[in-house]
Design an enzyme around this catalytic site. Structure first.
Site, PDB file in Angstrom:
ATOM      1  N   SER A  48       0.842  -1.197   0.000  1.00 52.95           N
ATOM      2  CA  SER A  48       0.000   0.000   0.000  1.00 52.95           C
ATOM      3  C   SER A  48       0.872   1.240   0.000  1.00 52.95           C
ATOM      4  CB  SER A  48      -0.894   0.027   1.246  1.00 52.95           C
ATOM      5  OG  SER A  48      -0.125   0.344   2.398  1.00 52.95           O
ATOM      6  N   ASP A  49       0.364   2.317  -0.601  1.00 47.86           N
ATOM      7  CA  ASP A  49       0.997   3.603  -0.339  1.00 47.86           C
ATOM      8  C   ASP A  49       0.753   3.923   1.136  1.00 47.86           C
ATOM      9  OD1 ASP A  49       2.340   5.976  -0.618  1.00 47.86           O
ATOM     10  OD2 ASP A  49       1.222   6.651  -2.368  1.00 47.86           O
ATOM     11  N   TRP A  50       1.569   4.809   1.693  1.00 52.25           N
ATOM     12  CA  TRP A  50       1.538   5.059   3.134  1.00 52.25           C
ATOM     13  C   TRP A  50       0.221   5.733   3.533  1.00 52.25           C
ATOM     14  CZ3 TRP A  50       5.177   2.368   1.645  1.00 52.25           C
ATOM     15  CH2 TRP A  50       6.241   1.965   2.441  1.00 52.25           C
ATOM     16  N   GLY A  51      -0.611   4.988   4.244  1.00 51.07           N
ATOM     17  CA  GLY A  51      -1.898   5.511   4.674  1.00 51.07           C
ATOM     18  C   GLY A  51      -3.000   5.346   3.654  1.00 51.07           C
ATOM     19  N   ALA A  52      -2.829   4.453   2.688  1.00 49.80           N
ATOM     20  CA  ALA A  52      -3.811   4.313   1.611  1.00 49.80           C
ATOM     21  C   ALA A  52      -4.871   3.253   1.888  1.00 49.80           C
ATOM     22  CB  ALA A  52      -3.104   3.989   0.294  1.00 49.80           C
TER      23      ALA A  52
END
Length: 753
Positions: A265-269
């Site tokens: 995942s992208d960070w916080g996605a």
């Protein structure tokens, strides 16, 4: 930041020693066994808790291994053009290390502008060596999102507007990085084509545009480049977040393309546990937790793929089939990275690395205009050189978002010019304008304070007076990496140059005819002064060797050979996304306050469909400021008449086109022969032409070489959304060969049966 590599190695040693003593060495430690067999063995030995623990972060940039079994943790790092400095375990603040400075390489727009696949492999190799030296397992890059609008703040991290060019340039980059036992994480999958509303947008795009424009670079990255990981995006598609998206991650990536790697995942996605379980995500990073909401001591236990997942399994609400698939993928990654005993040690800031950074910068710089041959600077006539503009003295490696770097050095344009010309000429500097006076990102400070309290009039007068009394004037301006320019998180607010630069450039042009404008940016910009200025260089963000690369091209030590990887429209409204009114989102929804949070997404519809960049300009006959593929040289090239090895091809056949390129000038140089294909009569709307081949050739004066392009029906096909397949319609086609999308030199017609 405390790393546990030594402890993990100790566990591995103890496990191996114990098993050897008891004569029951497990398969997963037996290097003679096939990797997939070893993976299944270690999987069978893991507890449920150990499996779930592997699926999510344990710090800002690391995820757990299985210490009991000697499986090391994973360490990730930004970014696509340099290894990010170390941060605290749980925070974005700097860790304060003194040995995490590196070489910054040119941003990916510059790499793409080389149109040189070998240069891309060199780039990946040296970047991978630095990541390996820093003990990183996953490099969070490269970025391959398509350039849809020149306002996108993150375009400088990507490779331009064309899916074919991006596909061909990204594959060698990946192979170069991964030759070091470091995984790439191609990003952001998919449709993250603007920064504004990136967390709260739902992208609407037709399947044809999805498959023809936005997916090809990702497909090439995983099917040809074998990128060991791929990063999901923030935006929504089909009303599901991209990092937990059934259609993107399961249907396309893992089923259609047969991807065996890890989806990060992208960070916080990530936003939902059950969707993350079922919709293709394998490894979760950066989800916001405070360690208090669930009363847990470890905030990372609150991640969507952490305790909430474990609780669902124990309650019998979900099975473990998806869990075992995710862990299998992570173990497969481990055997290629953390458990790969054959990977090299890497190195950092070597002379080779510096040379590669400089060479990529030189090859990526694009000579946009050179009326009257102002460039290269004639050192015999240049007794006094005026350098004007803030970007000549501004550090650019700090800022811009997650790709911000802490470098061992950064040669500024003014310093590079002084080093190259200072022995023969008097090089003097004037500010010209004041823009961004600082430079800090996540605690990395440039050390510069460029504060200047003089008025715009005073700055302009000083610059004009210096220009009047100089033999040559080099204006170094453009954009920078502050917010709302070339930077993650926000888009540009306008297409024009900031900080009164247009007025400064026009004033300089009036007092000195030997003016070269050097634009530092990762985006196209408006140039209302273009007819007044004889020479323009597009120089991108070039990293540690910026000043040396620019000075080399200005002096003619390097003959410019870069070509634009995207179109420069005359005005913003000439761009298809803006002309059709769907940027940054639907105006009615903006007025209603949508797009403010994840529960209230804003719709962004790609009304232009497949007509992105030059496909739009060429088809609609909208003259660009500078076309896709454009780039001049200090020498002159001549294209011969192209020929084909046949006039008719079948659906299972191939056809080859050959053209001669000759250097008819007086300097050695390089030209990029570009092959475009045009469908002469189609049952569906198609662009006037599409890039389907390119080759960079190096020629001495008087030398000529033959360039051959071979294509099959894939180069003639469009995506039929109803049939969900690629279709090559029988009929007449034309191969068009030239050195930019609007400079076709020779054509050959042929027929597909």
């Amino acid at each position: 930041m405390f790393k546990k590599t030594a402890i993990v190695s100790l566990f591995t040693f103890i496990a191996a020693s114990y098993m050897a003593q008891t004569h029951t060495q497990p398969v997963y430690l037996d290097e003679s066994k096939p990797v997939e067999q070893r993976i299944q063995d270690v999987l069978s030995r893991m507890t449920l808790e150990e499996k779930v623990a592997m699926l999510h972060a344990q710090s800002k940039f690391s995820s757990p291994g299985v210490p009991r079994l000697g499986i090391p943790e994973f360490w990730t790092t930004d970014g696509p053009h340099g290894v990010r400095p170390e941060v605290m375990w749980d925070e974005w603040d700097q860790a304060g290390w003194t040995n995490d400075s590196i070489i910054a390489y040119p941003a990916l727009t510059a790499l793409s502008a080389t149109w040189n696949k070998k240069m891309s492999w060199n780039y990946g190799k040296v970047l991978g060596e630095e990541a390996r030296y820093r003990k990183k397992d996953i490099l969070l890059g490269p970025g391959v999102n398509i350039y849809r609008t020149p306002l996108n703040g993150r375009n400088f991290e990507y490779m331009g507007e064309d899916p074919y060019l991006t596909s061909k340039m990204v594959v060698p980059y990946i192979k170069g990085v991964q030759s070091n036992g470091v995984a790439t994480s191609v990003k952001h999958f998919a449709l993250n084509n603007q920064e504004m509303f990136r967390h709260t947008s739902n992208v609407n795009v037709d399947d044809r545009a999805l498959y023809e424009i936005y997916l090809p670079p990702f497909k090439a990255a995983v099917t040809e480049g074998d990128s060991w990981t791929i990063m999901g995006a923030y935006d929504m598609y089909k009303n599901q977040y991209a990092s937990q998206n059934q259609y993107l991650l399961n249907d396309i990536l893992k089923k259609e393309w047969g991807y065996k790697g890890v989806v990060v995942s992208d960070w916080g996605a990530v936003n939902n546990t059950e969707q993350a379980i079922h919709n293709g995500l394998d490894l979760e990073f950066g989800s916001w937790t405070n360690g208090l909401s669930a009363g847990t001591k470890n905030a990372y236990d609150n991640y969507y793929l952490a305790k909430p997942y474990l609780d669902l399994i124990k309650a019998g609400k979900v099975g473990t089939q998806e869990l075992d698939d995710k862990v299998t993928r992570l173990l497969r990654l481990a055997y290629k990275t953390t458990m790969n005993r054959n990977k090299p040690f890497g190195n950092i800031a070597s002379e080779e690395h510096k040379a590669v950074a400089k060479e990529i910068g030189e090859e990526g710089i694009v000579l946009l205009k050179n009326q009257g041959n102002v460039l290269p600077i004639d050192i015999n006539k240049a007794k006094k050189i005026a350098v004007i503009g803030e970007n000549a003295i501004k550090i650019m490696t700090v800022g811009g978002g997650s790709s911000s770097l802490k470098v061992k050095y950064e040669t500024l344009p003014l310093d590079g010019i002084k080093t190259r010309f200072g022995k023969q000429a008097d090089v003097q500097y004037a500010r010209g304008y004041v823009g961004d006076i600082g430079g800090e990102y996540n605690g990395v400070k440039s050390g510069q304070n460029l504060k200047d309290d003089r008025s715009a009039a005073e700055l302009l007068n000083e610059a004009v007076e210096l220009a009047k009394n100089s033999d040559y004037v080099i204006f170094v301006g453009g954009l920078n990496k502050s917010d709302f320019q070339d930077s993650e998180g926000n888009d540009r607010k306008s297409y024009g140059l900031p900080y009164n630069q247009d007025n400064v450039i026009s004033a300089l042009a009036k007092v000195n005819k030997n003016l070269a404008v050097v634009l530092v940016s990762g985006n196209a910009v408006a140039m209302p002064w273009i007819k007044e200025v004889p020479s323009v260089l597009q120089s991108w963000y070039l990293g540690s060797e910026t000043g040396n690369s620019i000075a080399s091209v200005l002096a003619g030590d390097a003959n410019p050979s870069g070509k634009l990887p995207f179109t420069f429209p005359v005005k913003l409204e000439d761009n298809s996304a803006h002309q059709l009114g769907e940027y940054p989102g639907q105006k009615g929804e903006l007025a209603a306050g949508k797009g403010k949070d994840q529960k209230n997404p804003i719709n962004i519809t790609y009304n232009e469909s497949i007509f992105v960049g030059y496909r739009w300009h060429d088809t609609k006959k909208i003259k660009p400021l500078f076309s896709f593929g454009h780039g001049l040289s200090y020498t002159t090239f001549e294209f011969g008449k192209a020929s084909a090895d046949k006039t008719t091809m079948s659906q299972n056949d191939k056809i080859s086109f050959t053209v001669t390129v000759k250097n008819i000038g007086k300097r050695a140089g390089a030209e990029v022969a570009q092959l475009y294909i045009s469908d002469m009569k189609s049952s569906v709307p198609r662009p006037a032409k599409e890039l389907k081949g390119f080759e960079k050739v190096y020629l001495n004066p008087g030398e000529q070489k033959e360039v051959t392009f071979t294509i099959d029906k894939a180069a003639l096909s469009y995506f039929d959304a109803d049939k969900h397949e690629w279709v090559a319609e029988p009929g007449d086609f034309e191969a068009q060969i030239g050195n930019s999308s609007d400079a076709i030199k020779t054509k050959v017609k042929f027929t597909l049966k």
